[in-house]
Design an enzyme around this catalytic site. Structure first.
Site, PDB file in Angstrom:
ATOM      1  N   PHE A   1      38.514  34.544  44.856  1.00 34.47           N
ATOM      2  CA  PHE A   1      39.010  35.599  45.748  1.00 34.47           C
ATOM      3  C   PHE A   1      38.397  35.433  47.147  1.00 34.47           C
ATOM      4  O   PHE A   1      37.871  36.388  47.730  1.00 34.47           O
ATOM      5  CB  PHE A   1      38.712  36.989  45.205  1.00 34.47           C
ATOM      6  CG  PHE A   1      39.615  37.432  44.088  1.00 34.47           C
ATOM      7  CD1 PHE A   1      40.730  36.687  43.729  1.00 34.47           C
ATOM      8  CD2 PHE A   1      39.353  38.600  43.397  1.00 34.47           C
ATOM      9  CE1 PHE A   1      41.563  37.092  42.689  1.00 34.47           C
ATOM     10  CE2 PHE A   1      40.186  39.026  42.364  1.00 34.47           C
ATOM     11  CZ  PHE A   1      41.291  38.270  42.005  1.00 34.47           C
ATOM     12  N   PRO A   2      38.454  34.229  47.734  1.00 33.50           N
ATOM     13  CA  PRO A   2      37.852  34.042  49.064  1.00 33.50           C
ATOM     14  C   PRO A   2      38.537  34.848  50.148  1.00 33.50           C
ATOM     15  O   PRO A   2      37.948  35.076  51.210  1.00 33.50           O
ATOM     16  CB  PRO A   2      38.016  32.535  49.311  1.00 33.50           C
ATOM     17  CG  PRO A   2      39.210  32.158  48.496  1.00 33.50           C
ATOM     18  CD  PRO A   2      39.117  33.001  47.252  1.00 33.50           C
ATOM     19  N   LEU A   3      39.761  35.302  49.878  1.00 33.63           N
ATOM     20  CA  LEU A   3      40.493  36.116  50.854  1.00 33.63           C
ATOM     21  C   LEU A   3      40.448  37.596  50.509  1.00 33.63           C
ATOM     22  O   LEU A   3      41.196  38.390  51.070  1.00 33.63           O
ATOM     23  CB  LEU A   3      41.951  35.638  50.946  1.00 33.63           C
ATOM     24  CG  LEU A   3      42.121  34.199  51.459  1.00 33.63           C
ATOM     25  CD1 LEU A   3      43.571  33.779  51.413  1.00 33.63           C
ATOM     26  CD2 LEU A   3      41.573  34.071  52.869  1.00 33.63           C
ATOM     27  N   GLY A   4      39.568  37.972  49.562  1.00 36.47           N
ATOM     28  CA  GLY A   4      39.395  39.380  49.252  1.00 36.47           C
ATOM     29  C   GLY A   4      40.555  39.999  48.506  1.00 36.47           C
ATOM     30  O   GLY A   4      40.684  41.217  48.476  1.00 36.47           O
TER      31      GLY A   4
ATOM     32  N   TYR B   1      45.190  29.010  32.953  1.00 40.53           N
ATOM     33  CA  TYR B   1      46.172  29.439  33.936  1.00 40.53           C
ATOM     34  C   TYR B   1      47.551  29.062  33.394  1.00 40.53           C
ATOM     35  O   TYR B   1      47.961  27.907  33.452  1.00 40.53           O
ATOM     36  CB  TYR B   1      45.957  28.759  35.285  1.00 40.53           C
ATOM     37  CG  TYR B   1      44.670  29.122  35.995  1.00 40.53           C
ATOM     38  CD1 TYR B   1      43.930  30.236  35.647  1.00 40.53           C
ATOM     39  CD2 TYR B   1      44.196  28.327  37.033  1.00 40.53           C
ATOM     40  CE1 TYR B   1      42.755  30.559  36.307  1.00 40.53           C
ATOM     41  CE2 TYR B   1      43.030  28.646  37.714  1.00 40.53           C
ATOM     42  CZ  TYR B   1      42.308  29.753  37.338  1.00 40.53           C
ATOM     43  OH  TYR B   1      41.147  30.055  38.007  1.00 40.53           O
TER      44      TYR B   1
END
Length: 279
Positions: free
Chosen positions: A205-208, A60
């Site tokens: 990507f837990p929030l899509g 990152y």
């Protein structure tokens, strides 16, 4: 009842709602953000709010996120788990190169130790399995690092249930990271295996990645709770399985507070049933 904590590797308790650092870097996880001071404030506020799981990676930036973690949080508070990843080399914003050669994994891990100012990395995750290197050699390198005390637990990122089963025949695995959220449940077989084996599942990507705002079921339940769709999505993960440990990332203090407030949302059985088959 939603369990607030999970024991990673059987001996490292963390609050299940953690924080991910990818958004502390520039677009494409490449280069610095223009507001680096905000990154320090966000990291420190996350810990103030009780976060005990910080998820980062050597690529990152590259290197930038790990350096920010150390600058903001070192010396680390007792009970704070810094998880990082290696096995991917970056040469540009859209250039990701998997490299699981044992000598490269060792070099990456030792560089992360220096940047994070750690003697031991609590959770070191193989960012991708290298298809050109036998799994036994990749995990063998991490086993050697663990035997030397440079890492404590081993994790995997982006694997199938079959690959995790193979890995478990070679060594102990404490965590996996795969894409999993309210609208993408393709990793359900992997989640079931993690539940059976007591392995932490850190969904990325837990929030899509922004797609949740278009889901009418999620939006309707959010309105009923006076919450945002993102908060409902995180609450759903916490209700969905006790091994799910989401680490949503953000470079905004306002968004951080919103994400962490999702831990207080309690969904009813009726709401969970409605979310079982989102539109």
């Amino acid at each position: 009842m939603v369990q607030e904590r999970f024991m990673i590797g059987g001996d490292m308790p963390v609050r299940r709602l953690g924080y991910g650092t990818a958004q502390l870097t520039g677009p494409g996880y490449w280069g610095p953000r223009p507001d680096a001071r905000d990154a320090t404030a966000v990291l420190r506020r996350a810990v103030e709010r009780g976060v005990t799981l910080i998820d980062t990676a050597d690529n990152y930036g590259p290197s930038i996120a790990e350096e920010l973690v150390a600058e903001a949080l070192h010396p680390y508070s007792e009970g704070l788990l810094i998880a990082t990843k290696g096995g991917v080399v970056r040469t540009g914003a859209d250039a990701w190169h998997v490299d699981g050669r044992p000598e490269r994994l060792r070099a990456m891990c030792e560089a992360s130790l220096r940047r994070l100012r750690l003697d031991t990395i609590g959770l070191y995750q193989l960012h991708r399995l290298d298809p050109d290197v036998p799994m036994a050699e990749q995990l063998g390198a991490l086993d050697e690092l663990r035997a030397e005390g440079k890492i404590r637990h081993i994790g995997l990122d982006t694997v199938t249930a079959e690959q995790l089963t193979q890995a478990l025949e070679l060594t102990d695995i404490a965590s996996v990271q795969n894409r999993y959220n309210l609208l993408d449940r393709s990793s359900e077989p992997l989640l079931k295996l993690c539940e059976a084996r007591g392995i932490a599942f850190l969904p990325w990507f837990p929030l899509g990645n922004g797609s949740l705002t278009s889901d009418p079921v999620c939006a309707g339940i959010a309105a009923a709770h006076g919450a945002t769709p993102g908060q409902i999505a995180l609450a759903w993960l916490l209700h969905r399985s006790p091994v799910l440990c989401p680490t949503p990332g953000t470079g905004s203090l306002v968004h951080l507070e919103e994400n962490l407030d999702a831990g207080a949302v309690r969904l009813t059985e009726s709401e969970l049933a409605r979310l079982a088959e989102p539109g």
